[in-house]
Design an enzyme around this catalytic site. Sequence first.
Site, PDB file in Angstrom:
ATOM      1  N   TYR A   1      46.155  65.603  77.388  1.00 40.97           N
ATOM      2  CA  TYR A   1      45.782  64.296  77.948  1.00 40.97           C
ATOM      3  C   TYR A   1      44.396  63.910  77.475  1.00 40.97           C
ATOM      4  CZ  TYR A   1      49.002  61.825  80.886  1.00 40.97           C
ATOM      5  OH  TYR A   1      50.016  61.020  81.296  1.00 40.97           O
TER       6      TYR A   1
ATOM      7  N   GLU B   1      43.017  60.316  78.006  1.00 39.46           N
ATOM      8  CA  GLU B   1      42.768  58.897  78.327  1.00 39.46           C
ATOM      9  C   GLU B   1      41.321  58.533  78.031  1.00 39.46           C
ATOM     10  OE1 GLU B   1      43.952  58.286  82.367  1.00 39.46           O
ATOM     11  OE2 GLU B   1      46.073  58.090  81.834  1.00 39.46           O
TER      12      GLU B   1
ATOM     13  N   ASP C   1      50.586  40.461  61.304  1.00 36.25           N
ATOM     14  CA  ASP C   1      51.349  41.661  61.648  1.00 36.25           C
ATOM     15  C   ASP C   1      51.993  42.169  60.357  1.00 36.25           C
ATOM     16  OD1 ASP C   1      53.226  43.506  62.396  1.00 36.25           O
ATOM     17  OD2 ASP C   1      54.138  42.291  63.983  1.00 36.25           O
TER      18      ASP C   1
ATOM     19  N   THR D   1      52.812  48.737  62.152  1.00 36.63           N
ATOM     20  CA  THR D   1      53.460  49.997  62.481  1.00 36.63           C
ATOM     21  C   THR D   1      53.052  50.973  61.387  1.00 36.63           C
ATOM     22  OG1 THR D   1      55.385  49.461  61.141  1.00 36.63           O
ATOM     23  CG2 THR D   1      55.520  48.898  63.460  1.00 36.63           C
TER      24      THR D   1
ATOM     25  N   LYS E   1      57.044  52.408  58.569  1.00 36.85           N
ATOM     26  CA  LYS E   1      57.889  51.655  57.634  1.00 36.85           C
ATOM     27  C   LYS E   1      57.419  51.978  56.215  1.00 36.85           C
ATOM     28  CE  LYS E   1      59.025  48.521  61.342  1.00 36.85           C
ATOM     29  NZ  LYS E   1      58.866  47.180  61.945  1.00 36.85           N
TER      30      LYS E   1
ATOM     31  N   ARG F   1      56.335  57.310  63.767  1.00 39.25           N
ATOM     32  CA  ARG F   1      56.442  56.056  64.512  1.00 39.25           C
ATOM     33  C   ARG F   1      55.156  55.888  65.317  1.00 39.25           C
ATOM     34  NH1 ARG F   1      61.580  55.393  63.838  1.00 39.25           N
ATOM     35  NH2 ARG F   1      61.412  53.279  64.614  1.00 39.25           N
TER      36      ARG F   1
HETATM   37  C1  LIG Z   1      58.984  46.686  63.203  1.00 43.20           C
HETATM   38  C2  LIG Z   1      58.103  45.586  63.563  1.00 43.20           C
HETATM   39  C3  LIG Z   1      57.363  45.600  64.769  1.00 43.20           C
HETATM   40  C4  LIG Z   1      57.603  46.562  65.905  1.00 43.20           C
HETATM   41  O1  LIG Z   1      57.572  47.846  65.701  1.00 43.20           O
HETATM   42  P1  LIG Z   1      58.191  48.914  66.714  1.00 43.20           P
HETATM   43  O2  LIG Z   1      57.485  50.122  66.284  1.00 43.20           O
HETATM   44  O3  LIG Z   1      59.661  48.915  66.471  1.00 43.20           O
HETATM   45  O4  LIG Z   1      57.846  48.505  68.101  1.00 43.20           O
HETATM   46  C5  LIG Z   1      56.442  44.597  64.975  1.00 43.20           C
HETATM   47  N1  LIG Z   1      56.271  43.618  64.086  1.00 43.20           N
HETATM   48  C6  LIG Z   1      56.987  43.535  62.960  1.00 43.20           C
HETATM   49  C7  LIG Z   1      56.748  42.397  62.017  1.00 43.20           C
HETATM   50  C8  LIG Z   1      57.946  44.508  62.667  1.00 43.20           C
HETATM   51  O5  LIG Z   1      58.687  44.406  61.570  1.00 43.20           O
END
Ligand SMILES: *Cc1c(COP(=O)(O)O)cnc(C)c1O
Length: 495
Positions: A83, A85, A238, A264, A267, A273
Amino acid sequence: MQRLFPSALCLVRTTELLLQRSSVRMASQWTGQEPLAQTDPEIKSIIQNEKQRQKLGLELIASENFCSRAVQECLGSCLTNKYSEGYPGQRYYGGNECIDEIERLCQKRALDAYGLSPDQWGVNVQPYSGSPANFAVYTGLLAPHDRIMGLDLPDGGHLTHGFMTGKKKVSATSKYFESMAYHVNPQTGLIDFEGLRKSAKDFLPRMIIAGTSAYSRVLDYARFRDICNEVGAYLMSDMAHISGLVATGVHPSPFEFSDVVTTTTHKTLRGPRSGIIFYRRGVKGQDKAGKDIMYDYERKINSAVFPGLQGGPHNHQIAAVAVALKVASTPEFKEYQLQVVSNARTLAKALADRGYNIVTGGTDVHLFVVDLRSKSVDGSLAEHILELISISVNKNTVPGDTGSALHPSGLRIGTPALTSRYMKDSDMGNIAGFIDEGIKIVAEVKGQLSKPNLTVKQFNAHLAKDEATQKKVSELRGKVEVFATQFPMPGFEDH
Ligand SMILES: *Cc1c(COP(=O)(O)O)cnc(C)c1O
């Protein structure tokens, strides 16, 4: 005295009890040292099956990737026990010397990976994933019911960018904030910046979100910035899908134009993740008297993540992100990203050569969307038949789609995962061939049954009786699996 020195009898009893307990412990069935196969053979065997599925199949889901063994080692480490925080140097728990070191290293590598100076950019590596990262930015910088604009989900945006339908506010973003979507041009499939500009001038959003989950062209961040300046909105970029491409300069960087950048890490970045938020800090400009105005995002965003939305950080993930970011700064990683894009282009072209329409006519990135309307097979049937032959893709809407969300007219196809298995341009022709053969099987059945709206359920019912088609499916599946297993699986000890 009585209390401090127990009677002799009492000592004997205590010793007996201790002996009993230790014998219980030694005879006990479970110590925590047993491997998973022994503690839980059921879960172990499901994981083995999933591993086999990943190995035998062709993974073309654009948001997926295969992370390295080093990343998986962090995820399976003792760091999950801790933990912590708070933030490095200011924790609500003791024993965080090592955790602080890991989080600081991760922050430093995150800034380095995108060429950012710590005077101008700060970073939060604690978000559990991409969606919580986005919600933390909204929570930190906006008041409840402030207005936001994001690319509509059916046009290639993400749920968290405020998705709602005429009937329902689907994403929490659209419930707690007022959301209005912008769109792509239904003819070209490209973002309609003029449309966005007009709507923004009417709607006056507090924030515009530049980010996509199913868009095959580079984003013009300067244009987003201009519109934000016109209406006084924050620009949040994003880059969840493209963060690996951005880190290697294969896609233009959003940082110069953005107030906040989220991503993220699982990807194209090929990590675990998780999620990251970058925010501007330091001097924003000068007021009329020549005094510095400072950015105020740091405190707002950090306190939105913790204590606003999250508790203890997932330290095993943060360590794994640090490892992925280290790899992201190597020349090999750049080569990998270039190959991802090259594979996507080659695969799109190979499908186009077989008569498939590619939305926007091609791709600049790691993915593209196939418009199946000319093939008279919808996205869900196509996804289903491909799954039966061990190819993973996902159904997707296409610009101007009239199909329902469950029966959209396209497929989204991405190459990051295949490229992590070292597949090259020369392998893409085979893959296009498998996809085409699969889709032809469904088209043929559809023709035979003369059912223009054939559903997956009806197809399965037919398949259960039709041995000739069963044979075709299983032969094709065999071919796909033989092809796929030639390629190594990074991260698997027995690849
Ligand atoms: C995949 C994705 C997310 C969210 O990601 P998670 O890890 O699945 O919550 C946010 N924004 C965009 C543009 C994405 O492609």
